[in-house]
Design an enzyme around this catalytic site. Structure first.
Site, PDB file in Angstrom:
ATOM      1  CG  ASP A  56      -2.004   0.930   1.191  1.00 45.39           C
ATOM      2  OD1 ASP A  56      -1.745   2.131   0.970  1.00 45.39           O
ATOM      3  OD2 ASP A  56      -3.165   0.495   1.331  1.00 45.39           O
ATOM      4  CE  LYS A  89      -5.079   8.094   6.914  1.00 44.45           C
ATOM      5  NZ  LYS A  89      -5.324   6.925   7.771  1.00 44.45           N
ATOM      6  CE1 TYR A 143      -9.275   9.848  -8.581  1.00 49.00           C
ATOM      7  CE2 TYR A 143     -10.393  11.588  -9.797  1.00 49.00           C
ATOM      8  CZ  TYR A 143      -9.550  10.489  -9.772  1.00 49.00           C
ATOM      9  OH  TYR A 143      -8.970  10.044 -10.931  1.00 49.00           O
TER      10      TYR A 143
HETATM   11  N1  LIG Z   1      -9.531   5.778 -16.058  1.00 48.16           N
HETATM   12  C1  LIG Z   1      -9.652   7.071 -16.232  1.00 48.16           C
HETATM   13  O1  LIG Z   1     -10.475   7.511 -17.062  1.00 48.16           O
HETATM   14  C2  LIG Z   1      -8.790   8.035 -15.452  1.00 48.16           C
HETATM   15  C3  LIG Z   1      -9.007   9.411 -15.623  1.00 48.16           C
HETATM   16  C4  LIG Z   1      -8.223  10.312 -14.908  1.00 48.16           C
HETATM   17  C5  LIG Z   1      -7.221   9.864 -14.064  1.00 48.16           C
HETATM   18  N2  LIG Z   1      -7.034   8.531 -13.908  1.00 48.16           N
HETATM   19  C6  LIG Z   1      -5.978   8.110 -12.964  1.00 48.16           C
HETATM   20  O2  LIG Z   1      -5.218   7.037 -13.490  1.00 48.16           O
HETATM   21  C7  LIG Z   1      -4.833   6.142 -12.441  1.00 48.16           C
HETATM   22  C8  LIG Z   1      -5.288   4.725 -12.791  1.00 48.16           C
HETATM   23  O3  LIG Z   1      -6.702   4.696 -12.947  1.00 48.16           O
HETATM   24  P1  LIG Z   1      -7.504   3.398 -13.417  1.00 48.16           P
HETATM   25  O4  LIG Z   1      -8.648   3.855 -14.219  1.00 48.16           O
HETATM   26  O5  LIG Z   1      -6.553   2.393 -13.953  1.00 48.16           O
HETATM   27  O6  LIG Z   1      -8.109   2.927 -12.018  1.00 48.16           O
HETATM   28  P2  LIG Z   1      -8.020   1.513 -11.267  1.00 48.16           P
HETATM   29  O7  LIG Z   1      -8.888   1.641 -10.068  1.00 48.16           O
HETATM   30  O8  LIG Z   1      -8.295   0.404 -12.217  1.00 48.16           O
HETATM   31  O9  LIG Z   1      -6.484   1.460 -10.850  1.00 48.16           O
HETATM   32  C9  LIG Z   1      -5.975   1.972  -9.652  1.00 48.16           C
HETATM   33  C10 LIG Z   1      -5.061   0.930  -9.042  1.00 48.16           C
HETATM   34  O10 LIG Z   1      -4.464   1.474  -7.860  1.00 48.16           O
HETATM   35  C11 LIG Z   1      -4.522   0.492  -6.820  1.00 48.16           C
HETATM   36  N3  LIG Z   1      -4.487   1.225  -5.539  1.00 48.16           N
HETATM   37  C12 LIG Z   1      -5.452   2.044  -5.029  1.00 48.16           C
HETATM   38  N4  LIG Z   1      -5.041   2.539  -3.845  1.00 48.16           N
HETATM   39  C13 LIG Z   1      -3.805   2.028  -3.597  1.00 48.16           C
HETATM   40  C14 LIG Z   1      -2.868   2.169  -2.537  1.00 48.16           C
HETATM   41  N5  LIG Z   1      -3.139   2.926  -1.468  1.00 48.16           N
HETATM   42  N6  LIG Z   1      -1.703   1.494  -2.617  1.00 48.16           N
HETATM   43  C15 LIG Z   1      -1.426   0.692  -3.694  1.00 48.16           C
HETATM   44  N7  LIG Z   1      -2.267   0.518  -4.724  1.00 48.16           N
HETATM   45  C16 LIG Z   1      -3.445   1.181  -4.669  1.00 48.16           C
HETATM   46  C17 LIG Z   1      -5.802  -0.252  -7.085  1.00 48.16           C
HETATM   47  O11 LIG Z   1      -5.868  -1.518  -6.470  1.00 48.16           O
HETATM   48  C18 LIG Z   1      -5.803  -0.327  -8.603  1.00 48.16           C
HETATM   49  O12 LIG Z   1      -5.091  -1.464  -9.066  1.00 48.16           O
HETATM   50  C19 LIG Z   1      -5.460   6.687 -11.160  1.00 48.16           C
HETATM   51  O13 LIG Z   1      -4.500   7.418 -10.452  1.00 48.16           O
HETATM   52  C20 LIG Z   1      -6.560   7.593 -11.659  1.00 48.16           C
HETATM   53  O14 LIG Z   1      -6.824   8.640 -10.757  1.00 48.16           O
HETATM   54  C21 LIG Z   1      -7.788   7.609 -14.571  1.00 48.16           C
END
Ligand SMILES: NC(=O)c1ccc[n+]([C@@H]2O[C@H](COP(=O)([O-])OP(=O)(O)OC[C@H]3O[C@@H](n4cnc5c(N)ncnc54)[C@H](O)[C@@H]3O)[C@@H](O)[C@H]2O)c1
Length: 311
Positions: A56, A89, A143
């Site tokens: 984490d 966090k 967020y």
């Molecule tokens: N998908 C989109 O359209 C989009 C748009 C804007 C920004 N983002 C950003 O891109 C990144 C990836 O997004 P995604 O769509 O793949 O989401 P997702 O939820 O599929 O991926 C996020 C990953 O982070 C892991 N995670 C969460 N909290 C954690 C922690 N405290 N420690 C370790 N791992 C942790 C989760 O288990 C997950 O595998 C994120 O930071 C998100 O904010 C995504």
């Protein structure tokens, strides 16, 4: 290079890991599996260039790496509002931990920020100079404000400690491995169509959205990471707009579904339009999206058909 991808078992992270391994890098995928899934990285598990670490990012960790892609953070409202304190966090303490690591081992670090830093924008389309219109005390703030602080931390570690940083602001991205239960429009429509359920359109469906296919995004991320002399922030997204109604009809056509479209009242804070200005990405990275919406949707439908079929 040795590359750390936090959130590597998530939707975007797993595509990034795959691409980096294919390019010959040693990839460390770090994830706490909150929204990530082992199924996403299954094809990589036996690969000697790939290593999985259950961790984490709100806890410090020491690893020898050259690059850090910091993606760890739940991304859809359903998931980030499940435990809002944990969400903020992750963006604040998690980013401090990753920046501390970058500083210590002199790695370059890229932060996955979001179009949500623009909040409910007064400027259309959004350019990077726009400072945004974000509610600091609402239910989305964990967020939006978390990501804004993450950007601030990146810039301060850069100015104060000389850490080599990159910031990208990601707009709506879609593709295979999106969670089918995350409540977002692409996964909702496709799953509803495949199950023969009604497709729910809010309002009259004339609000527009712009969706970027995940392979295009990953290309932009890597270009930004390897671009010298430009730290960002830079918008990465697809500027071509579709109305939600048009989008629902395309999905019905591509799935061959007999589902019907039903209309429900528009939620109060639903933005009329959201579209990135990607002039800076074009100029600095020579990047623009290549995958058209039909091709991207076809690939996504194939994926969801498998998921829905096995559930
Ligand atoms: N998908 C989109 O359209 C989009 C748009 C804007 C920004 N983002 C950003 O891109 C990144 C990836 O997004 P995604 O769509 O793949 O989401 P997702 O939820 O599929 O991926 C996020 C990953 O982070 C892991 N995670 C969460 N909290 C954690 C922690 N405290 N420690 C370790 N791992 C942790 C989760 O288990 C997950 O595998 C994120 O930071 C998100 O904010 C995504």
């Amino acid at each position: 290079m040795r590359v750390l991808v936090t959130g590597g078992a998530g939707f975007i992270g797993s595509h990034l890991c795959e691409r980096l391994v294919r390019e010959g890098h040693d990839v460390l995928c770090l994830d706490n599996f909150f929204t990530g899934n082992k199924r996403n990285i299954l094809p990589l598990l036996g690969n000697p260039r790939f290593e999985l670490i259950r961790h984490d990012i709100t806890e410090p960790i020491l690893l020898e790496v050259d690059r850090i892609y910091n993606l760890a953070c739940p991304a859809s409202p359903i998931h980030y509002q499940y435990n809002p304190v944990k969400t903020i966090k992750t963006s604040v303490m998690g980013t401090i931990n990753m920046l501390g690591l970058a500083k210590r081992v002199r790695a370059r670090i890229l932060q996955a920020s979001t179009s949500e830093v623009y909040g409910d924008p007064h400027v259309h389309p959004q350019t990077e100079e726009y400072w945004g219109n974000v509610n600091p005390i609402g239910i989305r703030s964990c967020y939006d404000e978390g990501k804004r602080v993450a950007e601030t931390l990146m810039m301060d570690y850069h100015r104060q400690n000389g850490v080599d940083i990159r910031i990208i602001r990601i707009f709506n991205t879609y593709g295979p491995r999106m969670a089918e239960n995350d409540g977002r429009v692409v996964s909702n429509f496709i799953v509803q169509a495949l199950r023969g359920e009604d497709l729910t359109v809010y309002g009259e469906g004339n609000q527009t959205r712009s969706f970027c296919y995940v392979d295009d995004l990953v290309e932009g991320m890597i270009r930004m990471m390897e671009c010298d002399g430009f730290v960002g922030p830079v918008n990465l997204g697809n500027p071509s707009e579709t109305t939600i109604l048009e989008f629902a009809r395309t999905i019905l056509e591509l799935t061959g579904s007999k589902s019907t479209i039903i209309f429900k009242p528009l939620p109060a804070d639903d933005p009329k339009q959201r579209r990135p200005d990607i002039s800076l990405a074009r100029e600095k990275l020579g990047w623009s999206p290549r995958v058209d919406v039909t091709t991207g949707l076809q690939r996504s439908i194939e994926y969801f058909a498998e998921v829905v079929g096995s559930s």
